[in-house]
Design a protein around this motif. Structure first.
Motif, PDB file in Angstrom:
ATOM      1  N   LYS A  76       0.843  -1.190   0.000  1.00  6.12           N
ATOM      2  CA  LYS A  76       0.000   0.000   0.000  1.00  6.12           C
ATOM      3  C   LYS A  76       0.876   1.237   0.000  1.00  6.12           C
ATOM      4  CE  LYS A  76      -2.027  -1.083   3.823  1.00  6.12           C
ATOM      5  NZ  LYS A  76      -2.898  -0.998   5.019  1.00  6.12           N
ATOM      6  N   GLN A  78       2.009   5.068  -2.273  1.00  2.68           N
ATOM      7  CA  GLN A  78       2.580   5.439  -3.562  1.00  2.68           C
ATOM      8  C   GLN A  78       4.001   4.922  -3.748  1.00  2.68           C
ATOM      9  OE1 GLN A  78       2.754   9.653  -4.194  1.00  2.68           O
ATOM     10  NE2 GLN A  78       3.280   9.482  -6.353  1.00  2.68           N
ATOM     11  N   CYS A  81       4.021   1.041  -4.088  1.00  2.00           N
ATOM     12  CA  CYS A  81       3.439   0.618  -5.362  1.00  2.00           C
ATOM     13  C   CYS A  81       4.401   0.899  -6.519  1.00  2.00           C
ATOM     14  CB  CYS A  81       2.102   1.324  -5.601  1.00  2.00           C
ATOM     15  SG  CYS A  81       0.769   0.740  -4.527  1.00  2.00           S
ATOM     16  N   GLN A 107      -2.814  -3.604  -9.922  1.00  2.24           N
ATOM     17  CA  GLN A 107      -2.677  -2.353  -9.195  1.00  2.24           C
ATOM     18  C   GLN A 107      -4.001  -1.612  -9.216  1.00  2.24           C
ATOM     19  OE1 GLN A 107       0.709  -0.038 -10.326  1.00  2.24           O
ATOM     20  NE2 GLN A 107       0.341   1.571  -8.827  1.00  2.24           N
ATOM     21  N   THR A 108      -4.369  -1.068  -8.067  1.00  2.97           N
ATOM     22  CA  THR A 108      -5.606  -0.286  -7.960  1.00  2.97           C
ATOM     23  C   THR A 108      -5.294   1.063  -7.335  1.00  2.97           C
ATOM     24  OG1 THR A 108      -6.112  -1.228  -5.790  1.00  2.97           O
ATOM     25  CG2 THR A 108      -7.046  -2.350  -7.717  1.00  2.97           C
ATOM     26  N   LYS A 109      -6.071   2.060  -7.707  1.00  2.00           N
ATOM     27  CA  LYS A 109      -5.860   3.408  -7.188  1.00  2.00           C
ATOM     28  C   LYS A 109      -7.208   4.061  -6.935  1.00  2.00           C
ATOM     29  CE  LYS A 109      -3.445   7.744  -8.190  1.00  2.00           C
ATOM     30  NZ  LYS A 109      -2.580   8.468  -9.159  1.00  2.00           N
ATOM     31  N   THR A 110      -7.410   4.482  -5.704  1.00  2.00           N
ATOM     32  CA  THR A 110      -8.615   5.214  -5.350  1.00  2.00           C
ATOM     33  C   THR A 110      -8.206   6.580  -4.823  1.00  2.00           C
ATOM     34  OG1 THR A 110      -8.629   4.429  -3.053  1.00  2.00           O
ATOM     35  CG2 THR A 110      -9.718   3.029  -4.698  1.00  2.00           C
ATOM     36  N   LEU A 111      -9.190   7.397  -4.494  1.00  2.00           N
ATOM     37  CA  LEU A 111      -8.891   8.718  -3.950  1.00  2.00           C
ATOM     38  C   LEU A 111      -8.171   8.611  -2.605  1.00  2.00           C
ATOM     39  CD1 LEU A 111     -12.209  10.639  -4.752  1.00  2.00           C
ATOM     40  CD2 LEU A 111      -9.987  10.869  -5.893  1.00  2.00           C
ATOM     41  N   GLN A 112      -8.449   7.523  -1.879  1.00  2.00           N
ATOM     42  CA  GLN A 112      -7.873   7.381  -0.545  1.00  2.00           C
ATOM     43  C   GLN A 112      -6.545   6.618  -0.534  1.00  2.00           C
ATOM     44  OE1 GLN A 112     -11.149   6.483  -1.194  1.00  2.00           O
ATOM     45  NE2 GLN A 112     -11.988   8.418  -0.407  1.00  2.00           N
ATOM     46  N   GLU A 113      -6.355   5.684  -1.480  1.00  2.00           N
ATOM     47  CA  GLU A 113      -5.221   4.772  -1.324  1.00  2.00           C
ATOM     48  C   GLU A 113      -4.830   4.121  -2.642  1.00  2.00           C
ATOM     49  OE1 GLU A 113      -4.473   1.883   2.270  1.00  2.00           O
ATOM     50  OE2 GLU A 113      -5.734   0.863   0.801  1.00  2.00           O
ATOM     51  N   GLN A 114      -3.529   3.807  -2.738  1.00  2.00           N
ATOM     52  CA  GLN A 114      -3.012   2.993  -3.835  1.00  2.00           C
ATOM     53  C   GLN A 114      -2.598   1.642  -3.265  1.00  2.00           C
ATOM     54  OE1 GLN A 114      -0.116   4.539  -6.618  1.00  2.00           O
ATOM     55  NE2 GLN A 114      -0.590   6.638  -6.028  1.00  2.00           N
ATOM     56  N   SER A 115      -2.820   0.582  -4.025  1.00  2.00           N
ATOM     57  CA  SER A 115      -2.353  -0.737  -3.614  1.00  2.00           C
ATOM     58  C   SER A 115      -1.941  -1.517  -4.851  1.00  2.00           C
ATOM     59  CB  SER A 115      -3.438  -1.501  -2.847  1.00  2.00           C
ATOM     60  OG  SER A 115      -4.550  -1.762  -3.685  1.00  2.00           O
TER      61      SER A 115
END
Length: 361
Positions: A76, A78, A81, A107-115
Protein backbone atom coordinates in the motif's frame (compact mmCIF):
# COMPACT_ATOMS: atom_id res chain seq x y z
CA UNK A 1 1.48 15.83 -0.82
CA UNK A 2 4.65 16.75 1.01
CA UNK A 3 7.22 14.87 -1.10
CA UNK A 4 9.95 15.29 1.52
CA UNK A 5 7.86 13.75 4.29
CA UNK A 6 6.60 11.01 1.98
CA UNK A 7 10.17 10.19 0.99
CA UNK A 8 11.34 10.02 4.60
CA UNK A 9 8.45 7.76 5.52
CA UNK A 10 9.07 5.55 2.50
CA UNK A 11 12.75 5.15 3.34
CA UNK A 12 11.93 4.43 6.98
CA UNK A 13 10.01 1.33 6.06
CA UNK A 14 11.47 0.62 2.60
CA UNK A 15 12.97 -2.63 3.84
CA UNK A 16 9.43 -3.96 4.08
CA UNK A 17 9.33 -4.00 0.30
CA UNK A 18 12.09 -6.57 0.26
CA UNK A 19 10.73 -9.82 -1.10
CA UNK A 20 13.35 -11.69 0.93
CA UNK A 21 10.72 -11.98 3.65
CA UNK A 22 8.63 -14.40 1.59
CA UNK A 23 9.87 -17.44 3.45
CA UNK A 24 11.44 -15.88 6.54
CA UNK A 25 8.32 -15.12 8.54
CA UNK A 26 5.92 -18.08 8.50
CA UNK A 27 2.77 -17.57 10.50
CA UNK A 28 -0.66 -18.92 11.25
CA UNK A 29 -2.61 -15.81 10.35
CA UNK A 30 -4.81 -15.77 7.31
CA UNK A 31 -4.47 -13.54 4.30
CA UNK A 32 -7.22 -11.45 2.69
CA UNK A 33 -8.10 -14.49 0.57
CA UNK A 34 -8.07 -16.89 3.51
CA UNK A 35 -4.74 -18.49 2.62
CA UNK A 36 -1.65 -18.80 4.82
CA UNK A 37 0.05 -15.55 5.76
CA UNK A 38 3.84 -15.49 5.42
CA UNK A 39 4.53 -11.92 6.47
CA UNK A 40 2.56 -8.86 7.55
CA UNK A 41 3.48 -5.23 8.21
CA UNK A 42 1.64 -1.89 8.13
CA UNK A 43 2.43 -1.45 4.42
CA UNK A 44 2.71 -4.97 3.05
CA UNK A 45 1.37 -8.49 3.33
CA UNK A 46 2.83 -11.65 1.83
CA UNK A 47 0.73 -14.78 1.68
CA UNK A 48 0.17 -18.03 -0.17
CA UNK A 49 -2.70 -18.24 -2.62
CA UNK A 50 -3.84 -20.27 -5.60
CA UNK A 51 -4.25 -19.00 -9.14
CA UNK A 52 -6.34 -20.74 -11.76
CA UNK A 53 -4.54 -21.25 -15.04
CA UNK A 54 -5.25 -23.13 -18.23
CA UNK A 55 -3.16 -26.27 -18.61
CA UNK A 56 -3.12 -29.18 -21.04
CA UNK A 57 -6.30 -30.15 -22.90
CA UNK A 58 -8.73 -32.54 -21.24
CA UNK A 59 -10.43 -35.49 -22.94
CA UNK A 60 -12.85 -33.13 -24.71
CA UNK A 61 -10.00 -31.01 -26.11
CA UNK A 62 -10.95 -28.14 -23.82
CA UNK A 63 -8.40 -26.29 -21.70
CA UNK A 64 -8.31 -27.72 -18.19
CA UNK A 65 -8.24 -25.27 -15.32
CA UNK A 66 -5.57 -26.05 -12.72
CA UNK A 67 -4.73 -24.41 -9.43
CA UNK A 68 -1.20 -23.08 -9.08
CA UNK A 69 0.13 -22.34 -5.61
CA UNK A 70 1.87 -18.98 -5.61
CA UNK A 71 3.11 -16.23 -3.34
CA UNK A 72 1.22 -12.94 -3.37
CA UNK A 73 2.82 -9.75 -2.17
CA UNK A 74 0.47 -6.82 -1.61
CA UNK A 75 1.68 -3.31 -0.78
CA UNK A 76 0.00 0.00 0.00
CA UNK A 77 1.11 3.57 -0.62
CA UNK A 78 2.58 5.44 -3.56
CA UNK A 79 6.25 4.70 -2.86
CA UNK A 80 5.69 1.00 -2.33
CA UNK A 81 3.44 0.62 -5.36
CA UNK A 82 6.10 2.35 -7.47
CA UNK A 83 8.81 -0.10 -6.40
CA UNK A 84 6.62 -3.19 -6.74
CA UNK A 85 5.41 -2.05 -10.16
CA UNK A 86 8.97 -1.42 -11.28
CA UNK A 87 9.96 -4.88 -10.08
CA UNK A 88 7.21 -6.51 -12.13
CA UNK A 89 7.90 -4.52 -15.31
CA UNK A 90 11.59 -5.38 -15.20
CA UNK A 91 11.15 -9.02 -14.19
CA UNK A 92 8.71 -9.78 -16.98
CA UNK A 93 11.31 -8.66 -19.55
CA UNK A 94 14.06 -10.87 -18.12
CA UNK A 95 14.63 -14.44 -19.22
CA UNK A 96 17.21 -16.37 -17.23
CA UNK A 97 16.94 -19.81 -15.60
CA UNK A 98 18.16 -18.47 -12.25
CA UNK A 99 15.98 -15.37 -12.05
CA UNK A 100 12.42 -15.70 -10.79
CA UNK A 101 9.63 -15.18 -13.31
CA UNK A 102 6.56 -13.18 -12.23
CA UNK A 103 3.10 -14.60 -12.76
CA UNK A 104 0.77 -11.62 -12.53
CA UNK A 105 0.55 -8.03 -11.32
CA UNK A 106 -2.48 -5.97 -10.28
CA UNK A 107 -2.68 -2.35 -9.20
CA UNK A 108 -5.61 -0.29 -7.96
CA UNK A 109 -5.86 3.41 -7.19
CA UNK A 110 -8.61 5.21 -5.35
CA UNK A 111 -8.89 8.72 -3.95
CA UNK A 112 -7.87 7.38 -0.54
CA UNK A 113 -5.22 4.77 -1.32
CA UNK A 114 -3.01 2.99 -3.84
CA UNK A 115 -2.35 -0.74 -3.61
CA UNK A 116 -0.58 -3.31 -5.76
CA UNK A 117 -0.15 -7.10 -5.77
CA UNK A 118 2.63 -9.16 -7.33
CA UNK A 119 2.15 -12.90 -7.89
CA UNK A 120 5.26 -15.10 -7.89
CA UNK A 121 5.99 -18.84 -7.96
CA UNK A 122 6.10 -20.54 -4.58
CA UNK A 123 9.11 -22.71 -3.74
CA UNK A 124 8.62 -24.71 -0.57
CA UNK A 125 12.37 -25.04 0.08
CA UNK A 126 12.53 -21.31 0.76
CA UNK A 127 15.64 -19.17 0.90
CA UNK A 128 19.23 -20.24 0.34
CA UNK A 129 19.88 -18.50 3.66
CA UNK A 130 17.80 -21.11 5.49
CA UNK A 131 19.71 -23.94 3.82
CA UNK A 132 23.06 -22.40 4.75
CA UNK A 133 21.90 -21.81 8.31
CA UNK A 134 20.54 -25.34 8.75
CA UNK A 135 23.84 -26.89 7.63
CA UNK A 136 26.18 -24.35 9.26
CA UNK A 137 27.63 -23.58 5.83
CA UNK A 138 27.66 -25.56 2.61
CA UNK A 139 31.39 -25.95 2.12
CA UNK A 140 33.22 -25.11 -1.08
CA UNK A 141 31.89 -27.75 -3.49
CA UNK A 142 28.14 -27.12 -3.13
CA UNK A 143 28.70 -23.37 -2.71
CA UNK A 144 30.60 -23.33 -5.99
CA UNK A 145 27.63 -24.93 -7.72
CA UNK A 146 25.31 -22.23 -6.37
CA UNK A 147 27.73 -19.40 -7.07
CA UNK A 148 27.91 -20.47 -10.72
CA UNK A 149 24.14 -20.13 -10.97
CA UNK A 150 23.91 -16.85 -9.06
CA UNK A 151 26.85 -15.23 -10.85
CA UNK A 152 25.48 -16.26 -14.24
CA UNK A 153 22.27 -14.38 -13.34
CA UNK A 154 24.23 -11.31 -12.25
CA UNK A 155 26.38 -11.45 -15.39
CA UNK A 156 23.15 -11.48 -17.42
CA UNK A 157 21.86 -8.45 -15.50
CA UNK A 158 25.10 -6.49 -15.78
CA UNK A 159 25.24 -7.12 -19.54
CA UNK A 160 21.78 -5.52 -19.69
CA UNK A 161 23.10 -2.58 -17.61
CA UNK A 162 21.01 -3.61 -14.63
CA UNK A 163 22.39 -3.52 -11.08
CA UNK A 164 20.46 -5.64 -8.60
CA UNK A 165 21.43 -3.59 -5.49
CA UNK A 166 20.36 -6.15 -2.88
CA UNK A 167 22.22 -9.42 -3.50
CA UNK A 168 22.19 -11.60 -0.39
CA UNK A 169 21.38 -15.16 0.67
CA UNK A 170 17.86 -14.11 1.73
CA UNK A 171 17.17 -12.91 -1.83
CA UNK A 172 17.98 -16.25 -3.42
CA UNK A 173 15.36 -18.98 -3.35
CA UNK A 174 15.93 -22.69 -3.84
CA UNK A 175 13.49 -24.20 -6.33
CA UNK A 176 12.08 -27.72 -6.39
CA UNK A 177 15.15 -29.02 -8.26
CA UNK A 178 17.51 -27.37 -5.71
CA UNK A 179 18.52 -24.64 -8.18
CA UNK A 180 18.98 -20.98 -7.27
CA UNK A 181 16.44 -18.29 -8.18
CA UNK A 182 17.43 -14.65 -7.66
CA UNK A 183 14.51 -12.52 -6.41
CA UNK A 184 13.69 -9.01 -5.12
CA UNK A 185 14.13 -6.57 -7.98
CA UNK A 186 12.33 -3.60 -6.45
CA UNK A 187 15.60 -1.89 -5.58
CA UNK A 188 17.42 -2.65 -8.84
CA UNK A 189 18.79 0.08 -11.08
CA UNK A 190 18.42 0.16 -14.85
CA UNK A 191 19.94 3.21 -16.51
CA UNK A 192 17.42 3.21 -19.35
CA UNK A 193 14.41 2.32 -17.21
CA UNK A 194 11.35 4.38 -18.17
CA UNK A 195 7.68 3.54 -18.55
CA UNK A 196 5.26 4.88 -21.12
CA UNK A 197 3.33 6.75 -18.45
CA UNK A 198 6.50 8.46 -17.18
CA UNK A 199 5.77 11.66 -19.09
CA UNK A 200 2.23 11.88 -17.73
CA UNK A 201 3.28 11.77 -14.07
CA UNK A 202 2.90 14.90 -12.00
CA UNK A 203 5.96 16.73 -10.66
CA UNK A 204 5.48 15.56 -7.08
CA UNK A 205 5.32 11.92 -8.19
CA UNK A 206 8.51 12.27 -10.22
CA UNK A 207 10.29 13.99 -7.32
CA UNK A 208 9.30 11.18 -4.95
CA UNK A 209 10.40 8.45 -7.34
CA UNK A 210 13.70 10.20 -8.11
CA UNK A 211 14.36 10.52 -4.38
CA UNK A 212 13.78 6.80 -3.92
CA UNK A 213 16.12 5.90 -6.78
CA UNK A 214 18.84 8.20 -5.38
CA UNK A 215 18.72 6.44 -2.02
CA UNK A 216 21.28 3.77 -1.15
CA UNK A 217 19.34 0.50 -1.38
CA UNK A 218 20.41 -2.82 0.03
CA UNK A 219 21.22 -4.50 3.33
CA UNK A 220 23.78 -3.02 5.71
CA UNK A 221 25.88 -6.17 6.19
CA UNK A 222 26.26 -6.57 2.41
CA UNK A 223 26.92 -2.92 1.47
CA UNK A 224 30.29 -2.07 -0.04
CA UNK A 225 32.41 0.56 1.74
CA UNK A 226 31.96 3.13 -1.04
CA UNK A 227 28.16 2.81 -0.85
CA UNK A 228 28.28 3.19 2.93
CA UNK A 229 30.32 6.35 2.42
CA UNK A 230 27.86 7.67 -0.16
CA UNK A 231 25.05 7.14 2.35
CA UNK A 232 26.55 9.84 4.56
CA UNK A 233 27.22 12.11 1.59
CA UNK A 234 23.75 12.47 0.14
CA UNK A 235 23.26 9.11 -1.54
CA UNK A 236 23.46 8.60 -5.30
CA UNK A 237 21.96 11.97 -6.22
CA UNK A 238 25.52 13.13 -6.96
CA UNK A 239 25.47 10.82 -9.98
CA UNK A 240 22.09 11.77 -11.42
CA UNK A 241 23.23 14.16 -14.14
CA UNK A 242 23.13 12.64 -17.67
CA UNK A 243 26.92 12.53 -17.95
CA UNK A 244 27.16 10.65 -14.64
CA UNK A 245 24.74 7.79 -15.44
CA UNK A 246 27.52 5.41 -16.55
CA UNK A 247 29.49 6.24 -13.40
CA UNK A 248 26.46 5.51 -11.23
CA UNK A 249 25.93 2.16 -12.94
CA UNK A 250 29.59 1.22 -12.46
CA UNK A 251 29.34 2.08 -8.74
CA UNK A 252 26.25 -0.08 -8.33
CA UNK A 253 27.67 -3.00 -10.34
CA UNK A 254 30.77 -2.95 -8.13
CA UNK A 255 28.43 -2.95 -5.13
CA UNK A 256 26.76 -6.10 -6.49
CA UNK A 257 30.14 -7.85 -6.63
CA UNK A 258 30.94 -6.89 -3.03
CA UNK A 259 27.54 -8.19 -1.88
CA UNK A 260 28.13 -11.38 -3.85
CA UNK A 261 31.49 -11.77 -2.08
CA UNK A 262 29.78 -11.51 1.31
CA UNK A 263 27.21 -14.03 0.07
CA UNK A 264 29.90 -16.47 -1.05
CA UNK A 265 31.88 -16.29 2.19
CA UNK A 266 28.72 -16.81 4.26
CA UNK A 267 27.55 -19.65 2.03
CA UNK A 268 30.83 -21.56 2.44
CA UNK A 269 31.51 -20.91 6.15
CA UNK A 270 28.01 -20.47 7.54
CA UNK A 271 28.85 -17.07 9.05
CA UNK A 272 29.30 -13.54 7.69
CA UNK A 273 32.82 -12.20 7.02
CA UNK A 274 32.04 -9.05 9.06
CA UNK A 275 29.08 -7.14 10.43
CA UNK A 276 29.66 -4.15 8.15
CA UNK A 277 32.35 -2.89 5.79
CA UNK A 278 33.53 -0.11 8.08
CA UNK A 279 36.75 0.48 10.02
CA UNK A 280 34.77 0.08 13.25
CA UNK A 281 34.40 -3.63 12.45
CA UNK A 282 37.39 -5.71 13.65
CA UNK A 283 37.10 -8.34 10.92
CA UNK A 284 36.79 -5.75 8.18
CA UNK A 285 39.82 -3.90 9.57
CA UNK A 286 41.71 -7.18 9.33
CA UNK A 287 40.72 -7.42 5.68
CA UNK A 288 42.03 -3.91 5.05
CA UNK A 289 45.27 -4.68 6.86
CA UNK A 290 45.73 -7.87 4.89
CA UNK A 291 45.17 -5.98 1.64
CA UNK A 292 47.78 -3.34 2.48
CA UNK A 293 50.43 -5.75 3.75
CA UNK A 294 49.79 -8.53 1.22
CA UNK A 295 49.26 -11.05 4.00
CA UNK A 296 46.48 -13.35 5.15
CA UNK A 297 45.72 -11.43 8.33
CA UNK A 298 41.95 -11.57 7.77
CA UNK A 299 42.01 -15.37 7.52
CA UNK A 300 43.93 -15.54 10.81
CA UNK A 301 41.71 -12.99 12.55
CA UNK A 302 38.27 -14.33 11.59
CA UNK A 303 37.56 -17.11 14.11
CA UNK A 304 35.57 -19.44 11.83
CA UNK A 305 37.77 -18.83 8.78
CA UNK A 306 40.87 -19.53 10.89
CA UNK A 307 39.42 -22.78 12.21
CA UNK A 308 38.35 -23.96 8.75
CA UNK A 309 41.75 -23.05 7.30
CA UNK A 310 43.52 -25.07 9.99
CA UNK A 311 41.29 -28.04 9.14
CA UNK A 312 42.08 -27.69 5.43
CA UNK A 313 38.49 -26.73 4.55
CA UNK A 314 39.30 -23.47 2.76
CA UNK A 315 41.34 -23.52 -0.43
CA UNK A 316 43.72 -20.81 -1.57
CA UNK A 317 41.61 -20.35 -4.72
CA UNK A 318 38.55 -19.63 -2.57
CA UNK A 319 40.45 -17.11 -0.45
CA UNK A 320 41.80 -15.38 -3.56
CA UNK A 321 38.31 -15.11 -5.04
CA UNK A 322 36.79 -13.72 -1.83
CA UNK A 323 39.60 -11.17 -1.45
CA UNK A 324 39.08 -10.02 -5.04
CA UNK A 325 35.33 -9.64 -4.59
CA UNK A 326 35.69 -7.81 -1.27
CA UNK A 327 38.45 -5.48 -2.39
CA UNK A 328 37.80 -2.14 -0.65
CA UNK A 329 38.77 -0.27 -3.81
CA UNK A 330 35.93 -0.65 -6.35
CA UNK A 331 38.30 -0.02 -9.28
CA UNK A 332 40.43 -3.00 -8.15
CA UNK A 333 37.47 -5.22 -7.31
CA UNK A 334 36.73 -8.14 -9.58
CA UNK A 335 34.08 -7.67 -12.26
CA UNK A 336 31.37 -10.26 -12.74
CA UNK A 337 33.27 -11.51 -15.80
CA UNK A 338 36.34 -12.09 -13.63
CA UNK A 339 34.25 -13.89 -11.02
CA UNK A 340 32.66 -16.22 -13.56
CA UNK A 341 36.08 -17.06 -15.04
CA UNK A 342 37.99 -17.35 -11.76
CA UNK A 343 39.97 -20.62 -11.30
CA UNK A 344 37.89 -21.51 -8.21
CA UNK A 345 34.81 -21.75 -10.41
CA UNK A 346 36.30 -24.69 -12.30
CA UNK A 347 37.76 -26.37 -9.20
CA UNK A 348 34.59 -28.40 -8.63
CA UNK A 349 33.41 -29.44 -12.07
CA UNK A 350 30.96 -32.04 -10.78
CA UNK A 351 29.87 -31.25 -7.21
CA UNK A 352 29.10 -34.39 -5.26
CA UNK A 353 25.63 -35.65 -6.11
CA UNK A 354 25.21 -36.65 -2.46
CA UNK A 355 25.43 -32.97 -1.44
CA UNK A 356 22.79 -32.00 -4.01
CA UNK A 357 20.54 -34.81 -2.82
CA UNK A 358 20.80 -33.44 0.71
CA UNK A 359 19.33 -30.19 -0.55
CA UNK A 360 16.45 -31.99 -2.25
CA UNK A 361 15.61 -34.00 0.88
Amino acid sequence: MNSSNEYEEAMKIASELSIDKLHSFPGNDTSPSGEKMLYSSPNSTVYLDSLSSESELNMNNSPRKVKELCVVKTVKGQAFCYLLGKEYRILKELDHPHIIKPIEFNQTKTLQEQSASLYLPYYSKGELFQLVKSKNGLGESLSCSYLKQISSAIEYLHELNIAHRDIKLENILVDDEANAKVIDFGFCYLSEYQTEEEHSKDIQTRVLESSIEANIMGTAAYLSPELIELTSNGGLSICDSPDKIAEKLDILKAGDIFALGVTLFTMVTGVAPFASATKNDANYRALLLGKRKKCDWFWKKHIIAKSMTEKGLLSEEFKNLVEGMLDPNPSDRLTIFSVVNHPWMSKFINPASEETNQVLC
